[in-house]
Design a protein around this motif. Sequence first.
Motif, PDB file in Angstrom:
ATOM      1  N   ALA A 178       5.714  -3.990   7.156  1.00 22.45           N
ATOM      2  CA  ALA A 178       5.180  -4.891   8.180  1.00 22.45           C
ATOM      3  C   ALA A 178       4.526  -6.130   7.587  1.00 22.45           C
ATOM      4  CB  ALA A 178       4.161  -4.144   9.042  1.00 22.45           C
ATOM      5  N   SER A 179       4.439  -6.236   6.270  1.00 21.85           N
ATOM      6  CA  SER A 179       3.809  -7.399   5.653  1.00 21.85           C
ATOM      7  C   SER A 179       4.470  -7.670   4.306  1.00 21.85           C
ATOM      8  CB  SER A 179       2.304  -7.162   5.476  1.00 21.85           C
ATOM      9  OG  SER A 179       2.076  -6.024   4.660  1.00 21.85           O
TER      10      SER A 179
ATOM     11  N   VAL B 280       6.484  -3.858  -2.281  1.00 23.11           N
ATOM     12  CA  VAL B 280       6.413  -2.461  -2.721  1.00 23.11           C
ATOM     13  C   VAL B 280       7.732  -1.761  -2.432  1.00 23.11           C
ATOM     14  CG1 VAL B 280       5.340  -0.228  -2.285  1.00 23.11           C
ATOM     15  CG2 VAL B 280       3.917  -2.252  -2.541  1.00 23.11           C
ATOM     16  N   ARG B 281       8.258  -1.952  -1.230  1.00 17.21           N
ATOM     17  CA  ARG B 281       9.510  -1.289  -0.856  1.00 17.21           C
ATOM     18  C   ARG B 281      10.657  -1.739  -1.755  1.00 17.21           C
ATOM     19  NH1 ARG B 281      11.506   1.607   3.490  1.00 17.21           N
ATOM     20  NH2 ARG B 281      13.541   2.394   2.837  1.00 17.21           N
ATOM     21  N   THR B 282      10.696  -3.024  -2.073  1.00 16.33           N
ATOM     22  CA  THR B 282      11.736  -3.527  -2.973  1.00 16.33           C
ATOM     23  C   THR B 282      11.623  -2.880  -4.348  1.00 16.33           C
ATOM     24  OG1 THR B 282      11.778  -5.648  -1.806  1.00 16.33           O
ATOM     25  CG2 THR B 282      12.710  -5.593  -4.023  1.00 16.33           C
TER      26      THR B 282
ATOM     27  N   SER C  57       9.319   8.432  -2.691  1.00 15.55           N
ATOM     28  CA  SER C  57       9.567   8.672  -1.273  1.00 15.55           C
ATOM     29  C   SER C  57       8.254   8.747  -0.498  1.00 15.55           C
ATOM     30  CB  SER C  57      10.362   9.967  -1.079  1.00 15.55           C
ATOM     31  OG  SER C  57      11.629   9.864  -1.685  1.00 15.55           O
ATOM     32  N   GLY C  58       7.230   9.324  -1.128  1.00 16.94           N
ATOM     33  CA  GLY C  58       5.917   9.388  -0.486  1.00 16.94           C
ATOM     34  C   GLY C  58       5.332   8.007  -0.267  1.00 16.94           C
ATOM     35  N   VAL C  59       5.575   7.089  -1.210  1.00 18.07           N
ATOM     36  CA  VAL C  59       5.102   5.715  -1.050  1.00 18.07           C
ATOM     37  C   VAL C  59       5.829   5.042   0.107  1.00 18.07           C
ATOM     38  CG1 VAL C  59       5.023   3.434  -2.115  1.00 18.07           C
ATOM     39  CG2 VAL C  59       4.423   5.452  -3.453  1.00 18.07           C
ATOM     40  N   ALA C  60       7.158   5.163   0.142  1.00 22.14           N
ATOM     41  CA  ALA C  60       7.950   4.518   1.189  1.00 22.14           C
ATOM     42  C   ALA C  60       7.546   5.003   2.575  1.00 22.14           C
ATOM     43  CB  ALA C  60       9.436   4.770   0.947  1.00 22.14           C
TER      44      ALA C  60
ATOM     45  N   GLU D 221      -3.627   0.605  -2.561  1.00 21.69           N
ATOM     46  CA  GLU D 221      -3.886   1.075  -3.914  1.00 21.69           C
ATOM     47  C   GLU D 221      -3.070   2.321  -4.245  1.00 21.69           C
ATOM     48  OE1 GLU D 221      -8.112   1.303  -4.495  1.00 21.69           O
ATOM     49  OE2 GLU D 221      -8.412  -0.732  -3.727  1.00 21.69           O
ATOM     50  N   TYR D 222      -2.875   3.192  -3.258  1.00 24.80           N
ATOM     51  CA  TYR D 222      -2.032   4.365  -3.492  1.00 24.80           C
ATOM     52  C   TYR D 222      -0.598   3.934  -3.793  1.00 24.80           C
ATOM     53  CZ  TYR D 222       1.184   8.113  -2.213  1.00 24.80           C
ATOM     54  OH  TYR D 222       2.230   9.013  -2.204  1.00 24.80           O
ATOM     55  N   ALA D 223      -0.101   2.965  -3.024  1.00 27.02           N
ATOM     56  CA  ALA D 223       1.285   2.522  -3.210  1.00 27.02           C
ATOM     57  C   ALA D 223       1.500   1.954  -4.604  1.00 27.02           C
ATOM     58  CB  ALA D 223       1.643   1.498  -2.140  1.00 27.02           C
ATOM     59  N   TRP D 224       0.655   1.004  -5.002  1.00 27.30           N
ATOM     60  CA  TRP D 224       0.876   0.375  -6.303  1.00 27.30           C
ATOM     61  C   TRP D 224       0.576   1.316  -7.458  1.00 27.30           C
ATOM     62  CZ3 TRP D 224       4.062  -3.186  -6.980  1.00 27.30           C
ATOM     63  CH2 TRP D 224       4.224  -4.243  -6.069  1.00 27.30           C
TER      64      TRP D 224
END
Length: 301
Positions: free
Chosen positions: A6-7, A13-15, A43-46, A64-67
């Motif tokens: 959404a941003s 991150v998704r890329t 997959s958990g991040v996505a 922060e969890y994602a990166w």
Amino acid sequence: MDAVPASVWQVRVRTRVDELCQQLSVLGPAAPEQAAALCAQLSGVAATLGRSGPVEWLRGATVEYAWQTVHAVERAMVDLRTPTELIGLLPAYQGAAARFLRADDRVFTDLDPVRDAATPELLRARVQALLVRYHSVSDDFHESVRRLRNRMLGLSMSALTAEALLVLVQWRNPDPQLIRTPTDTGGVPPWRLLFFVLLAGALGAFVSALPSMITSRSGGLPYRLPFQQGLLKLAVGPLVAVVGIMLVVGGLANTTVDSTAALLGLAIVFGAGQQAVTAFADRRAGELLGPVTRDRGVRPG
């Protein structure tokens, strides 16, 4: 089904997650169990992208969890790569790290691909050291930006609350007047005059903040510091206008304000003076965003 980003930061991150998954599909045959575990982490991040509420927006846990998960997977993938692959990826690793680390940092100076290629274990260890150092500084940077965003937001909300209370108090208690009413107001209630002074102060703050708001860059970060800087200026400007007029009209300066136009003009001037009050936030934002906005399209983290 994965959430739709959404941003800008979620798109990045998704890329990156998709890139790493694709690389794992190539590296997987050599270590299928480890590759599968890393794919599960990604997959958990996505799955978290696109999901955010007000509390999460303030705490920044998803960002922060994602990166940090992406960083952990990148470091783990070093063990799956051949020395030739690592040497090929070194320019990308070093280029990303250079935006956060000094050129004389030991993780740069200790790494010699020509010398270290003869010892694959040493090469992997030094690449790991580079990534650990770079990722640590990057994660600390994200936390610092989030904290600055929250402080500016807190100050903005405090200023807006104070302005609303001033108008409310003046409405409920017409005497004494916070701002002396000029003779040409035609009996305008004191609270209404105060409200117009606050609006004029906001106008002055907006005009003076335009240059910095236009030239500010966020570097694709999720915290929107330029927007928070603008909000802080618009919130503080009216308060500065009221305080300034109270000092002038109260006799601190040898000046008289005998018309509504002069009063509102003075409010605009004082509102524009918010720049001196909010300069600390501008300097801190510039210090933080400088390294990641030097080049167009820099990926944070």
